[in-house]
Design a protein around this motif. Structure first.
Motif, PDB file in Angstrom:
ATOM      1  N   LEU A  15      14.717  23.023  95.104  1.00 10.87           N
ATOM      2  CA  LEU A  15      15.770  22.771  94.115  1.00 10.87           C
ATOM      3  C   LEU A  15      15.704  21.342  93.575  1.00 10.87           C
ATOM      4  CD1 LEU A  15      18.846  24.469  95.867  1.00 10.87           C
ATOM      5  CD2 LEU A  15      17.203  25.501  94.299  1.00 10.87           C
ATOM      6  N   ASP A  16      14.488  20.815  93.456  1.00  9.12           N
ATOM      7  CA  ASP A  16      14.369  19.438  92.984  1.00  9.12           C
ATOM      8  C   ASP A  16      14.131  19.338  91.486  1.00  9.12           C
ATOM      9  OD1 ASP A  16      11.865  20.548  93.201  1.00  9.12           O
ATOM     10  OD2 ASP A  16      11.009  18.960  94.440  1.00  9.12           O
ATOM     11  N   GLY A  17      13.610  20.383  90.862  1.00  7.47           N
ATOM     12  CA  GLY A  17      13.385  20.293  89.428  1.00  7.47           C
ATOM     13  C   GLY A  17      12.460  21.373  88.920  1.00  7.47           C
ATOM     14  N   ILE A  18      12.016  21.192  87.667  1.00 10.35           N
ATOM     15  CA  ILE A  18      11.209  22.181  86.956  1.00 10.35           C
ATOM     16  C   ILE A  18       9.842  21.587  86.655  1.00 10.35           C
ATOM     17  CG2 ILE A  18      11.075  23.643  84.896  1.00 10.35           C
ATOM     18  CD1 ILE A  18      14.170  23.061  84.594  1.00 10.35           C
ATOM     19  N   ASP A  19       8.780  22.290  87.065  1.00  9.95           N
ATOM     20  CA  ASP A  19       7.416  21.913  86.719  1.00  9.95           C
ATOM     21  C   ASP A  19       6.900  22.885  85.663  1.00  9.95           C
ATOM     22  OD1 ASP A  19       7.151  19.795  88.587  1.00  9.95           O
ATOM     23  OD2 ASP A  19       6.772  21.250  90.181  1.00  9.95           O
ATOM     24  N   ALA A  20       6.319  22.360  84.590  1.00 12.22           N
ATOM     25  CA  ALA A  20       5.738  23.196  83.548  1.00 12.22           C
ATOM     26  C   ALA A  20       4.334  22.697  83.240  1.00 12.22           C
ATOM     27  CB  ALA A  20       6.600  23.169  82.286  1.00 12.22           C
ATOM     28  N   GLU A  38      -1.893  19.950  79.883  1.00 10.53           N
ATOM     29  CA  GLU A  38      -0.776  19.004  79.883  1.00 10.53           C
ATOM     30  C   GLU A  38       0.272  19.501  80.865  1.00 10.53           C
ATOM     31  OE1 GLU A  38       0.358  15.880  79.637  1.00 10.53           O
ATOM     32  OE2 GLU A  38      -0.338  15.822  77.540  1.00 10.53           O
ATOM     33  N   SER A  39       1.086  18.582  81.357  1.00 10.42           N
ATOM     34  CA  SER A  39       2.150  18.970  82.289  1.00 10.42           C
ATOM     35  C   SER A  39       3.408  18.174  81.972  1.00 10.42           C
ATOM     36  CB  SER A  39       1.735  18.729  83.739  1.00 10.42           C
ATOM     37  OG  SER A  39       1.553  17.341  83.985  1.00 10.42           O
ATOM     38  N   TYR A  40       4.532  18.743  82.409  1.00  8.87           N
ATOM     39  CA  TYR A  40       5.819  18.068  82.222  1.00  8.87           C
ATOM     40  C   TYR A  40       6.716  18.464  83.387  1.00  8.87           C
ATOM     41  CZ  TYR A  40      10.045  16.279  79.943  1.00  8.87           C
ATOM     42  OH  TYR A  40      11.174  15.569  79.648  1.00  8.87           O
ATOM     43  N   THR A  41       7.353  17.483  83.990  1.00  7.83           N
ATOM     44  CA  THR A  41       8.271  17.725  85.109  1.00  7.83           C
ATOM     45  C   THR A  41       9.628  17.138  84.776  1.00  7.83           C
ATOM     46  OG1 THR A  41       6.510  17.751  86.774  1.00  7.83           O
ATOM     47  CG2 THR A  41       8.737  17.262  87.538  1.00  7.83           C
ATOM     48  N   GLN A  42      10.655  17.925  85.023  1.00  6.24           N
ATOM     49  CA  GLN A  42      12.027  17.452  84.809  1.00  6.24           C
ATOM     50  C   GLN A  42      12.831  17.677  86.076  1.00  6.24           C
ATOM     51  OE1 GLN A  42      14.114  18.083  80.993  1.00  6.24           O
ATOM     52  NE2 GLN A  42      15.647  19.208  82.161  1.00  6.24           N
ATOM     53  N   GLN A  43      13.366  16.604  86.628  1.00  7.23           N
ATOM     54  CA  GLN A  43      14.184  16.704  87.830  1.00  7.23           C
ATOM     55  C   GLN A  43      15.553  17.272  87.478  1.00  7.23           C
ATOM     56  OE1 GLN A  43      12.911  15.918  90.946  1.00  7.23           O
ATOM     57  NE2 GLN A  43      11.010  15.672  89.784  1.00  7.23           N
ATOM     58  N   TYR A  44      16.121  18.057  88.391  1.00  4.14           N
ATOM     59  CA  TYR A  44      17.500  18.495  88.220  1.00  4.14           C
ATOM     60  C   TYR A  44      18.438  17.321  88.471  1.00  4.14           C
ATOM     61  CZ  TYR A  44      16.103  23.441  88.361  1.00  4.14           C
ATOM     62  OH  TYR A  44      15.549  24.661  88.095  1.00  4.14           O
ATOM     63  N   ASP A  45      19.453  17.168  87.619  1.00  4.65           N
ATOM     64  CA  ASP A  45      20.459  16.165  87.967  1.00  4.65           C
ATOM     65  C   ASP A  45      21.336  16.731  89.088  1.00  4.65           C
ATOM     66  OD1 ASP A  45      22.691  17.657  86.879  1.00  4.65           O
ATOM     67  OD2 ASP A  45      22.216  16.892  84.894  1.00  4.65           O
ATOM     68  N   GLN A  46      22.130  15.876  89.692  1.00  9.21           N
ATOM     69  CA  GLN A  46      22.844  16.279  90.895  1.00  9.21           C
ATOM     70  C   GLN A  46      23.858  17.386  90.630  1.00  9.21           C
ATOM     71  OE1 GLN A  46      21.792  15.121  93.935  1.00  9.21           O
ATOM     72  NE2 GLN A  46      23.061  16.819  94.636  1.00  9.21           N
ATOM     73  N   ALA A 350       2.950  26.231  89.483  1.00  9.68           N
ATOM     74  CA  ALA A 350       3.195  26.518  88.070  1.00  9.68           C
ATOM     75  C   ALA A 350       1.935  27.083  87.423  1.00  9.68           C
ATOM     76  CB  ALA A 350       3.659  25.259  87.349  1.00  9.68           C
ATOM     77  N   MET A 351       0.792  26.496  87.749  1.00 12.87           N
ATOM     78  CA  MET A 351      -0.480  27.004  87.250  1.00 12.87           C
ATOM     79  C   MET A 351      -0.735  28.429  87.731  1.00 12.87           C
ATOM     80  SD  MET A 351      -4.308  25.567  88.075  1.00 12.87           S
ATOM     81  CE  MET A 351      -4.285  26.276  89.729  1.00 12.87           C
ATOM     82  N   ALA A 352      -0.414  28.674  89.003  1.00 14.06           N
ATOM     83  CA  ALA A 352      -0.642  30.004  89.575  1.00 14.06           C
ATOM     84  C   ALA A 352       0.177  31.068  88.855  1.00 14.06           C
ATOM     85  CB  ALA A 352      -0.312  29.993  91.067  1.00 14.06           C
ATOM     86  N   PHE A 353       1.422  30.743  88.507  1.00 21.43           N
ATOM     87  CA  PHE A 353       2.242  31.738  87.823  1.00 21.43           C
ATOM     88  C   PHE A 353       1.774  31.977  86.391  1.00 21.43           C
ATOM     89  CE2 PHE A 353       4.874  31.582  91.496  1.00 21.43           C
ATOM     90  CZ  PHE A 353       5.392  32.869  91.558  1.00 21.43           C
ATOM     91  N   ALA A 354       1.120  30.983  85.796  1.00 18.88           N
ATOM     92  CA  ALA A 354       0.497  31.226  84.499  1.00 18.88           C
ATOM     93  C   ALA A 354      -0.590  32.295  84.634  1.00 18.88           C
ATOM     94  CB  ALA A 354      -0.089  29.938  83.938  1.00 18.88           C
ATOM     95  N   VAL A 355      -1.353  32.244  85.719  1.00 21.08           N
ATOM     96  CA  VAL A 355      -2.396  33.247  85.956  1.00 21.08           C
ATOM     97  C   VAL A 355      -1.776  34.627  86.200  1.00 21.08           C
ATOM     98  CG1 VAL A 355      -4.291  33.936  87.482  1.00 21.08           C
ATOM     99  CG2 VAL A 355      -4.025  31.531  86.837  1.00 21.08           C
ATOM    100  N   LEU A 356      -0.697  34.673  86.990  1.00 24.09           N
ATOM    101  CA  LEU A 356      -0.032  35.954  87.251  1.00 24.09           C
ATOM    102  C   LEU A 356       0.500  36.560  85.955  1.00 24.09           C
ATOM    103  CD1 LEU A 356       2.008  35.206  90.522  1.00 24.09           C
ATOM    104  CD2 LEU A 356      -0.282  36.168  90.298  1.00 24.09           C
TER     105      LEU A 356
END
Length: 401
Positions: A15-20, A38-46, A350-356
């Motif tokens: 529950l730390d954030g979103i990896d894309a 390319e990649s982008y990570t966004q942390q969840y705010d509290q 995140a990469m693995a789910f792109a393959v799935l």
């Protein structure tokens, strides 16, 4: 077939954030080539993290909270995708699909006592909202197809581990240390029927929550294992933690916050909350390591299966203390991280789910019954799109360009 352009999104049990990740995928024979562009990570705010913690716990979850956060996350995932595309200077019209793991809030791999209490799983982050926010077709809700075939709906990345790490003369344990720990065993020169995979137990989940409470919310995790490295292991607590019934179960098996979430940590603090903070962190960190080592010895080595290499991924791979303790408890196994194989530990799932998602769109099997316990292979994933041009792009992919 040409190269497909897809996006994989992962939001894990930590529950730390979103990896894309924006990836280029090319199919070749029975394998795939995947290149992260390319990649982008966004942390969840509290505030978001607090709501997610609430909906992951039966004692605090409500229908209203689940309903709202499901729609919120769909849009939030979409916003992350749009930021990723802007960062990569890529148009949505060039992207064939998005593949989203979603956020697991409840996972029940076994039937209950009642005929109505059947096994199930729930991932949120609405697919249609994600598609509408981005203008791209979305694949998601993977786990339910495996459970429909009497599988446990996890671990799912084992399919991609097999594609990436099968080796002609090395037997490998591909170990993820995320919120939960899970392993994929890939014997040397193996076929897909020989792959074994299961959740080893807690990864960072309990460590993170203990640190959060001990620091009054100032820290969400033990950076570089610094607290644990200064502490002394409490053998009484460690023995108690290792006695949990989950570790006696035979694979395939999966777990999550249902067993090792906040309520579990509540019990630790009731009995051992007055310990020196660093000792407590050292003890739960050692527990994570021991659950991995014991799993290898009990279910692989103890049954005559050799392990030449363990390849560690997930957030735990960046914790030097955990890696040091793994080397101590598994002296006969060479320990590596995903980075040794030019794969980001943070972005691998995140990469693995792109393959799935890619294989789902092509109508190809994308799970391993030997790993999940399903009675047969299935095609996991549901596809959502809200605009005709989004459908047209996945149709183009299916036609082979």
């Amino acid at each position: 077939m040409g190269k497909a352009l897809g996006i994989g999104i992962m939001s894990g049990t930590s529950l730390d954030g979103i990896d894309a990740v924006l990836v280029e995928i090319e199919e070749r024979e029975d394998n795939v080539d995947v290149n992260i562009i390319e990649s982008y990570t966004q942390q969840y705010d509290q505030d978001v993290r607090n709501v997610l913690m609430d909906v992951c716990s039966p004692s605090t979850a409500t229908i209203q909270k689940i309903n709202s956060i499901n729609m919120f996350l769909g849009k939030e995932f979409g916003n992350v995708v749009n930021k990723l595309l802007k960062q990569a200077n890529v148009s949505k019209n060039d992207v064939h699909f998005i593949s989203s793991h979603g956020q697991t809030i409840y996972h029940q791999p076994f039937n209950g006592e009642s005929d109505l209490d059947v096994a199930g799983t729930l991932q949120i982050g609405d697919l249609s909202v994600l598609s509408e926010t981005t203008g791209i077709a979305v694949v998601g809700d993977f786990r339910t197809a495996d459970m429909a075939a009497n599988g446990q709906g996890a671990p799912l990345v084992s399919y991609v581990d097999y594609l990436l790490f099968n080796h002609p003369n090395k037997s490998r344990a591909i170990q993820n240390i995320g919120g939960i720990g899970n392993v994929t065993y890939v014997p040397e020169n193996s076929n897909s029927d020989q792959i074994q995979s299961f959740d080893t137990g807690p990864g960072n989940m309990v460590i993170d929550e203990v640190v959060y409470r001990l620091t009054n919310g100032e820290n969400n995790f033990d950076k570089d294992g610094e607290m644990a490295s200064r502490g002394t292991i409490n053998q009484q607590l460690l023995t108690k933690l290792m006695s949990h019934d989950y570790f006696k179960q035979e694979p395939p098996k999966t777990t999550g916050r249902e067993l090792f979430g906040n309520q579990f940590v509540d019990e630790i603090f009731k009995g051992y909350g007055q310990m020196n903070p660093e000792d407590l962190v050292a003890t739960v960190s050692e527990w994570t390591v021991l659950t991995i080592a014991q799993s290898y010895n009990q279910f692989f080595v103890g049954k005559g299966h050799k392990i030449d290499e363990a390849i560690i991924g997930g957030g735990g791979s960046y914790n030097p203390h955990l890696i040091k303790r793994l080397n101590y408890h598994l002296p006969e196994i060479n320990i590596y991280t995903h980075e040794h194989f030019n794969i980001s530990s943070d972005l691998k799932e995140a990469m693995a789910f792109a393959v799935l998602g890619f294989h789902c769109i092509l109508g190809k099997y994308n799970q391993l019954p030997s790993a999940t316990g399903a009675k047969r292979q299935v095609i996991m994933g549901k596809i959502a799109y809200t605009q005709p041009d989004a459908l047209n792009r996945i149709d183009t992919l299916r036609r082979g360009f």
